[in-house]
Design an enzyme around this catalytic site. Structure first.
Site, PDB file in Angstrom:
ATOM      1  N   CYS A 212      45.639  35.408  34.239  1.00  0.00           N
ATOM      2  CA  CYS A 212      44.764  36.393  34.881  1.00  0.00           C
ATOM      3  C   CYS A 212      44.337  37.430  33.853  1.00  0.00           C
ATOM      4  O   CYS A 212      45.170  38.195  33.355  1.00  0.00           O
ATOM      5  CB  CYS A 212      45.500  37.038  36.048  1.00  0.00           C
ATOM      6  SG  CYS A 212      44.762  38.564  36.651  1.00  0.00           S
ATOM      7  N   CYS A 215      45.163  41.061  34.681  1.00  0.00           N
ATOM      8  CA  CYS A 215      46.615  41.278  34.602  1.00  0.00           C
ATOM      9  C   CYS A 215      47.027  41.553  33.165  1.00  0.00           C
ATOM     10  O   CYS A 215      47.849  42.441  32.886  1.00  0.00           O
ATOM     11  CB  CYS A 215      47.371  40.071  35.136  1.00  0.00           C
ATOM     12  SG  CYS A 215      47.061  39.676  36.876  1.00  0.00           S
TER      13      CYS A 215
END
Length: 294
Positions: A212, A215
């Site tokens: 991600c 993230c």
């Protein structure tokens, strides 16, 4: 407010996984024929890990950079990955003519001296036919290119990145040196909550996925905050796609977007923030600490 026990009893909901990296490369024959433009250039520094690098020279002195191992063939490359076992391995693919390769290399050397639990490899793609074969096998078409491996498996890759992004990736995927508590299953989460039920500390649980982009982007901020707020806040992290237990836990918590930050105090979940905005994250942490944010 719901207790953590009640919160986990909610029916699971689907959690989509959208891998960040899905590149389309040009013909390999064009590789190393001319310098490729750098994709991203960042001037700021996010964490204490970034050290001011010495000015890059036009000649690489790899032998003096004892923490960076240069590999010269497919056999050496595979052996280095095997020897690293489950450690994070960061591989830079470079070319002798590439200005951007030379520019970022000193940052990787400094990073290697800071992160002793991470192995660093260098592949000079235009060194020989053997290194060209290695680059061809790994589908490397532009430099500088960084690939990240664990247990001989490629888990992430980036090309044309700057020092900030390199540091962020190493911190995110090389979690052994992290100041953030790493959680690997539901039992880890429950133990963490139990340990801090009575000490009045706010728990900030960073929930994400391995591939991600947001993230990875926000994680250096999480690390920095974990050091600044060590007396009042406990920071922890779980990657949902690490194993089946983690994925089920994310489903039980109704996490449908990542990164999601759960705020837990006195054994209860008191709120959540979904997103990767640094300022918004800090504001939410202060709010759940009871600090007035104006």
């Amino acid at each position: 407010m719901a207790t953590i026990t009640n919160f986990l009893c909610k029916p699971p909901s689907p959690l989509p996984i959208n891998p960040k990296f899905n590149p389309t490369y040009s013909q390999f024959s064009s590789f190393f024929t001319k310098p490729k433009p750098v994709i991203t250039k960042l001037e700021t520094r996010r964490t204490q890990v970034i050290i001011k690098a010495k000015a890059a020279s036009s000649t690489r002195k790899v032998d003096s950079d004892e923490r960076v191992q240069q590999v010269h063939s497919i056999e050496e490359f595979d052996e280095a990955l095997k020897k690293a076992k489950n450690k994070l391995v960061v591989v830079e693919y470079a070319a002798s003519h590439s200005y951007h390769s030379r520019k970022i290399y000193p940052f990787m050397v400094d990073l290697s001296r800071t992160c002793n639990d991470v192995e660093f490899l260098l592949v000079m793609g235009d060194e020989s036919e053997k290194t060209k074969e290695l680059c061809k096998r790994e589908n490397i078409d532009q430099v500088p290119h960084f690939s990240f491996y664990k247990s001989m498996e490629k888990i992430h890759e980036e090309e044309g990145i700057g020092p900030d992004e390199l540091v962020g990736d190493v911190l995110y995927y090389g979690d052994n040196h992290s100041a953030v508590v790493q959680l690997h299953n539901r039992e880890d989460v429950e133990k963490l909550i139990e340990d801090h039920k009575t000490d009045q500390k706010l728990i900030v649980l960073d929930v994400g996925l391995k591939h991600c982009g947001p993230c990875v982007k926000v994680y250096p901020t999480v690390l920095k905050l974990s050091r600044q707020m060590v007396d009042t806040v406990v920071f922890a992290r779980m990657n949902g796609d690490e194993n089946d237990s983690c994925m089920q836990f994310l489903k039980d918590m109704d996490v449908v977007e990542v990164p999601t930050f759960l705020f837990i105090r006195d054994g209860e979940i008191c709120g959540r923030y979904v997103g990767s905005g640094k300022g918004e994250l800090v504001g939410e942490i202060l709010r759940y600490q009871g600090v007035r944010v104006t």
